[in-house]
Design an enzyme around this catalytic site. Sequence first.
Site, PDB file in Angstrom:
ATOM      1  N   GLY A   1     -62.096 -14.419  81.252  1.00 57.68           N
ATOM      2  CA  GLY A   1     -60.881 -13.651  81.044  1.00 57.68           C
ATOM      3  C   GLY A   1     -59.653 -14.289  81.646  1.00 57.68           C
ATOM      4  N   LEU A   2     -59.729 -14.636  82.915  1.00 60.24           N
ATOM      5  CA  LEU A   2     -58.564 -15.201  83.587  1.00 60.24           C
ATOM      6  C   LEU A   2     -58.184 -16.531  82.951  1.00 60.24           C
ATOM      7  CD1 LEU A   2     -56.597 -14.764  85.875  1.00 60.24           C
ATOM      8  CD2 LEU A   2     -58.185 -15.930  87.413  1.00 60.24           C
TER       9      LEU A   2
ATOM     10  N   ASP B   1    -102.539 -28.348  57.718  1.00 60.24           N
ATOM     11  CA  ASP B   1    -102.234 -27.043  58.314  1.00 60.24           C
ATOM     12  C   ASP B   1    -102.390 -27.060  59.837  1.00 60.24           C
ATOM     13  OD1 ASP B   1    -101.818 -26.293  55.736  1.00 60.24           O
ATOM     14  OD2 ASP B   1    -103.053 -24.494  55.791  1.00 60.24           O
TER      15      ASP B   1
ATOM     16  N   ASP C   1     -61.999  -8.653  85.026  1.00 56.30           N
ATOM     17  CA  ASP C   1     -62.064  -9.930  84.307  1.00 56.30           C
ATOM     18  C   ASP C   1     -62.682  -9.751  82.917  1.00 56.30           C
ATOM     19  OD1 ASP C   1     -61.646 -12.922  84.664  1.00 56.30           O
ATOM     20  OD2 ASP C   1     -63.665 -12.824  83.832  1.00 56.30           O
TER      21      ASP C   1
END
Lengths: 423, 518
Positions: B419-420, B36, B284
């Site tokens: 985005g672009l 443990d 964008d």
Amino acid sequence: MNTRLQSCSAGDNVLRERGQREVFCGLTGIVWLHRKIQDAFFLVVGSRTCAHLIQSAAGVMIFAEPRFATAIMEERDLAGLVDANDELDRIVAQLLARRPDIKLLFLVGSCPSEVIKLDLSRAALRLSRQFSPAVRVLNYSGSGIETTFTQGEDACLASLVPVLPEAGPKAPSSLLIVGALADVVEDQFRRLFAALGISLVSFLPPRRSTELPTVGPSTHYLLAQPFLHETAHALEQRGCKRIVAPFPLGSEGTTVWLRAAAIQFSVDGAHFNAVTTPLRERADRAIGRYRPQLTGKRIFLFPDSQIEIPLARFLARELGVDLVEIGTPYLHREHLAAELALLPPEARLSEGQDVERQLDRCRQAAPDLVVCGLGLANPLEAEGFATKWSIELIFTPIQGYEQAGDLAELFARPLVRRARLVA
Amino acid sequence: MQLTVWTYEGPPHVGAMRIATAMRGVHYVLHAPQGDTYADLLFTMIERRDRRPPVTYTTFQARDLGGDTAGLLQTAMREAYARFAPQAMLVGASCTAELIQDDPAGLAQALDLPIPVVPLELPSYQRKENWGASETLYRIVRALAHPPRESPPNRRTKRARSVCNLLGPTALGFRHRDDLAEVTRLIVELGIDIGIVAPWDATPADLSRLPEADFNVVLYPEIALTTAQWLQRQFNQPYTRTVPIGAVATRQFVDEVAQLAGIDPARALAGAEQRSSWYARSVDSTYLTDKRVFVFGDATHAIAAARIAANELGFKVVGLGSYSREFARDVREAAASYGVEALITEDYLEVEARVSELQPELVLGTQMERHIAKRLGIPCAVISAPSHVQDFPARYSPQMGFEGANVIFDTWVHPLMMGLEEHLLGMFREDAEFNDTAPSHLGSQPTPIADSPTHGPIALPPAFAGSTWTAEAEQELHKIPFFVRGKARRNTERFAQERNVGLITLETLYDAKAHFGR
């Protein structure tokens, strides 16, 4: 928690400690065993802690679907064992339906399954009957109350021994190499034994459960790992005989290990030298590169995998390292006799652990390198010690001639790294 | 029994360790078998702490079971007290020790140590890590908190500034270190003083002074809600309900805190370095509109992530789930508001099946979902524990507050194509470079789960079966950029299935496109 000094033989002082142990339990062996036996699945019957342990130990989390899992016991499983058995049957059926590629299933006992006395050997028999011949079901204990770290492999291999096919009384003499080795190392040894003229060689564990080696009174076995006490005992029960040798770590260790087999199989001494000398020289060259960084350095080994003594022998004899303390969870004198004979007589051994006292001794001795587990490494680094994770010595191929240089490098790297970092 | 491959949470005593390790002057004596102790490496390796957790384990073995395991526990407590000289001690059992019933509470009491000893009862076979952390914090606060010297009205008039406590940050928490810094800055800017932070860096003496503050800030309800509720009942201390993850929630949080302190929030809001909202509005980002996102994590982070996804980034939440059963109701409510059914499970295979069925364009999840997404070739960002070494970055990287919102914007948007970039890819898709073998930032091509030999059969949804493609339609499908082709194929096949069209032609492809839109 008691500490006593026991004198076992001349010049051999072993510090025996019982206190907090900072080591893994035997379940951890599953992490390398499931890679080794490619059609085996390991089902731990345990608690969430067991699942979390294996997950954390397995390379600090690699999330692919592995060939191991945990049947996590819940409150109602503790209420009645009959129900627990029904539940286990249900889980196994679910698992085998999901993984039709599995040929060998290990039910692995844990601390909680042992404390509630869930009989996994009966469960294995019952389930073997049910799923035979497609799947064989075996069981062993990897629990922390029964096993320390590498003893899990021992228990696993020992559970395989009774099902190994019998070599008949007239079977030719064969060699069995015992202990999980990386495939690349296994292949190297296969080629070496073939070159020596020892033709009947097999390995335990095999890579596939369908390739179980045959054993019998004509089998001589050679241990590749120092922690296989139960497995050796089971093999003796099948009539196999142990070849006494140190372990194949380093150039010297590998040579002595191979020679023990060669003598047993009456390989001509000149032929043995012809085969091994070029390899030995290459290994020596590889090791030699790290000698400037390691000779005269003082090393402290915390107990972990039971390979500490063979490692210490390699470090002292082939790299000129000073041994401050060699910790081992257990000292198996019979299997380690050849190793102990090669250790410097002044080497201090400790068996068992009381981690706080051992840390006190370590700080006091201020070694150049500490070999220890993952729970201790970063805190010791923060205190200014260079450390080597001991678990890497289990997961990395280190046996044999071609790995001797790699083994030396594992110890040199932390020192090189410290020297390189400016801030 | 429950079949488990990977787990989202550890056992409850690991939760207790997270509290003890976060604090100073506390030592946890854990009755547990050897093995443990692996839990130490969560802190030393994953979180890279420079000290061992303040935990002593009894590490009993089979040979001890017939003998005196209770004596072992008492010895461990006595020696831990002597060696570490803690101001307070926690004592408890892990799963195995729970079965042997040694009564840690009674044994601790019998030792009569000159410090507070807090016994923990954490039922390992019912509960998990976060609950264990919550229960531990509650028990230790309950044991140590003193009634305040002054009643709340007197206190309020005597002090020039309001004081609040921050509750919840622990060791091994997902970005707790940085969240704490960010929220502290926010509150200090408001002109409110921070009383005690707990459990992070708190001593037992600090906990005794918790009731002195005017109110509590609950950063992580999974860990601190129970404690905050108790402090309210006991000492009339109100607590915050808003978790400041995301720009909108941060503003709400500032309002809520200001109201509790009786001050004007304008000051803190005016100075906020809040770029994420503007970035989300910039042109964008229009390509982010209706990106299909699947969210899974602990309840707090999953609910917050879904809210940010829907309201601050304009995504479409197609799936929301959590492994926090204790907060299942909250997750279900949130899911309903997005028109989806919540997935409450601890089984990561179930999560994988759901992701594979939904084919989202972005997965926001834990390290498990990161792996699932990688296999399916879907972009992914990590939003929640369980923690991985990567979740403790060297840089400042909060999730909370305004800077947290900025961090989240970057972390979620970067795995997507910009985005672009996406627009240009569409324009030039006939060019040789934009074929299947062209390099992709997503790495290798998605591997369908069902084909993977190491993987069990996950039934594909029925929509995949039954239709065949004409060569011409198949060819047209391959003109679609690879990163949206899977969705186009799936939509077309579903469309065909629903209309009992056996053969998919060029017409079916474009009919389906018209039907489903983008």
